[in-house]
Design a protein around this motif. Structure first.
Motif, PDB file in Angstrom:
ATOM      1  N   PHE A 115     -72.441  19.861   5.781  1.00 24.59           N
ATOM      2  CA  PHE A 115     -73.029  18.416   6.038  1.00 24.59           C
ATOM      3  C   PHE A 115     -72.125  17.651   6.949  1.00 24.59           C
ATOM      4  O   PHE A 115     -72.369  16.425   7.205  1.00 24.59           O
ATOM      5  N   ASP A 116     -71.149  18.235   7.509  1.00 25.65           N
ATOM      6  CA  ASP A 116     -70.192  17.701   8.641  1.00 25.65           C
ATOM      7  C   ASP A 116     -70.505  17.837  10.051  1.00 25.65           C
ATOM      8  O   ASP A 116     -69.971  17.004  11.069  1.00 25.65           O
ATOM      9  N   ALA A 117     -71.665  18.514  10.305  1.00 32.01           N
ATOM     10  CA  ALA A 117     -71.841  18.995  11.751  1.00 32.01           C
ATOM     11  C   ALA A 117     -72.917  18.166  12.236  1.00 32.01           C
ATOM     12  O   ALA A 117     -72.896  17.756  13.747  1.00 32.01           O
ATOM     13  N   ASP A 118     -73.810  17.345  11.671  1.00 30.58           N
ATOM     14  CA  ASP A 118     -74.883  17.096  12.237  1.00 30.58           C
ATOM     15  C   ASP A 118     -75.318  15.551  11.520  1.00 30.58           C
ATOM     16  O   ASP A 118     -76.151  15.426  10.896  1.00 30.58           O
ATOM     17  N   LEU A 120     -76.300  12.081  10.975  1.00 29.45           N
ATOM     18  CA  LEU A 120     -77.618  11.272  11.434  1.00 29.45           C
ATOM     19  C   LEU A 120     -77.240   9.713  11.508  1.00 29.45           C
ATOM     20  O   LEU A 120     -77.710   9.224  12.278  1.00 29.45           O
ATOM     21  N   LEU A 121     -76.656   9.191  10.565  1.00 33.68           N
ATOM     22  CA  LEU A 121     -76.169   7.721  10.546  1.00 33.68           C
ATOM     23  C   LEU A 121     -74.811   7.734   9.617  1.00 33.68           C
ATOM     24  O   LEU A 121     -74.383   8.351   8.744  1.00 33.68           O
ATOM     25  N   LYS A 122     -73.907   6.945  10.331  1.00 34.58           N
ATOM     26  CA  LYS A 122     -72.578   6.939   9.656  1.00 34.58           C
ATOM     27  C   LYS A 122     -72.002   5.316   9.679  1.00 34.58           C
ATOM     28  O   LYS A 122     -72.401   4.618  10.411  1.00 34.58           O
ATOM     29  N   ALA A 124     -73.184   2.724   7.850  1.00 30.27           N
ATOM     30  CA  ALA A 124     -74.603   1.944   7.723  1.00 30.27           C
ATOM     31  C   ALA A 124     -74.086   0.511   7.321  1.00 30.27           C
ATOM     32  O   ALA A 124     -74.742  -0.422   7.978  1.00 30.27           O
ATOM     33  N   GLY A 125     -73.334   0.390   6.584  1.00 29.05           N
ATOM     34  CA  GLY A 125     -72.833  -0.934   6.141  1.00 29.05           C
ATOM     35  C   GLY A 125     -71.917  -1.895   7.017  1.00 29.05           C
ATOM     36  O   GLY A 125     -72.085  -3.181   7.059  1.00 29.05           O
ATOM     37  N   SER A 126     -71.431  -1.145   8.420  1.00 28.79           N
ATOM     38  CA  SER A 126     -70.881  -1.908   9.321  1.00 28.79           C
ATOM     39  C   SER A 126     -71.801  -2.712  10.456  1.00 28.79           C
ATOM     40  O   SER A 126     -71.296  -3.236  11.270  1.00 28.79           O
ATOM     41  N   GLY A 127     -73.222  -2.285  10.114  1.00 27.37           N
ATOM     42  CA  GLY A 127     -74.088  -2.775  11.172  1.00 27.37           C
ATOM     43  C   GLY A 127     -74.494  -2.076  12.416  1.00 27.37           C
ATOM     44  O   GLY A 127     -75.108  -2.324  13.189  1.00 27.37           O
ATOM     45  N   ALA A 128     -73.593  -1.010  12.348  1.00 27.48           N
ATOM     46  CA  ALA A 128     -73.951   0.149  13.462  1.00 27.48           C
ATOM     47  C   ALA A 128     -75.235   0.885  13.366  1.00 27.48           C
ATOM     48  O   ALA A 128     -75.684   1.198  12.127  1.00 27.48           O
ATOM     49  N   THR A 129     -76.004   1.226  14.370  1.00 25.89           N
ATOM     50  CA  THR A 129     -77.108   1.781  14.295  1.00 25.89           C
ATOM     51  C   THR A 129     -76.829   3.370  14.576  1.00 25.89           C
ATOM     52  O   THR A 129     -75.885   3.492  15.250  1.00 25.89           O
ATOM     53  N   ALA A 130     -77.801   4.240  14.412  1.00 25.44           N
ATOM     54  CA  ALA A 130     -77.502   5.754  14.529  1.00 25.44           C
ATOM     55  C   ALA A 130     -77.392   5.849  16.015  1.00 25.44           C
ATOM     56  O   ALA A 130     -76.815   6.480  16.573  1.00 25.44           O
ATOM     57  N   GLU A 131     -78.164   5.189  16.924  1.00 24.06           N
ATOM     58  CA  GLU A 131     -78.140   5.277  18.444  1.00 24.06           C
ATOM     59  C   GLU A 131     -76.940   4.798  19.066  1.00 24.06           C
ATOM     60  O   GLU A 131     -76.524   5.335  19.918  1.00 24.06           O
ATOM     61  N   GLY A 132     -76.621   3.802  18.514  1.00 25.23           N
ATOM     62  CA  GLY A 132     -75.347   2.974  18.888  1.00 25.23           C
ATOM     63  C   GLY A 132     -74.020   3.577  18.498  1.00 25.23           C
ATOM     64  O   GLY A 132     -73.047   2.727  18.936  1.00 25.23           O
ATOM     65  N   GLN A 133     -74.067   4.770  17.887  1.00 26.21           N
ATOM     66  CA  GLN A 133     -72.617   5.233  17.536  1.00 26.21           C
ATOM     67  C   GLN A 133     -71.920   5.736  18.627  1.00 26.21           C
ATOM     68  O   GLN A 133     -72.451   6.535  19.449  1.00 26.21           O
TER      69      GLN A 133
END
Length: 133
Positions: A115-118, A120-122, A124-133
């Motif tokens: 589960f460390d290679a792909d 999808l969301l990291k 989430a509580g920080s307000g970051a979006t999946a696309e904006g990482q």
């Protein structure tokens, strides 16, 4: 997947445990392997009654390979052994959590976990979006 059992012979699994299990149509349970001391989720494999019995009695994780249609003991060919520390059923008795001491990589790709290679969301509580990482 077929609805026939994956093993043609009866298992040696304790019947009290076997009666509680809620298996898929093909007789399998998802088995999550987790590093016992850090809580790191390592991998997901599949177990039937016999694989669970072997895991409970040998101290090594045994899984059912859906593609090869055979049992495999984690680490027998790779050396990346999973030493069983505890085994628990979830509240619905349809998933097994195996806490292990993982030696080496858990993933067949050579990664520590599957589960460390792909991601999808990291964070989430920080307000970051999946696309904006």
């Amino acid at each position: 997947m077929s609805s026939t059992p994956v093993t043609p012979t009866p298992s040696s699994l304790d019947q009290e445990i076997a009666r509680r299990l809620k298996r898929s149509a093909d007789g399998l349970l998802p088995a999550i392997a987790q590093q016992y001391d850090s809580g790191e989720v390592l991998m997901l494999g599949w177990m039937d009654d016999e694989a669970l019995h072997r895991t409970l009695t040998t101290g090594r994780c045994t899984y059912w390979s859906r593609s090869r249609r055979e049992y495999w003991v984690k680490g027998d060919t790779s050396g990346h052994v999973q030493h069983v520390k505890s085994v628990a059923l979830d509240c619905d008795a349809d998933t097994v959590l195996v806490k292990v001491d993982q030696v080496g990589a858990a993933c067949h790709t050579g990664d520590r976990t599957c589960f460390d290679a792909d991601v999808l969301l990291k964070d989430a509580g920080s307000g970051a979006t999946a696309e904006g990482q």
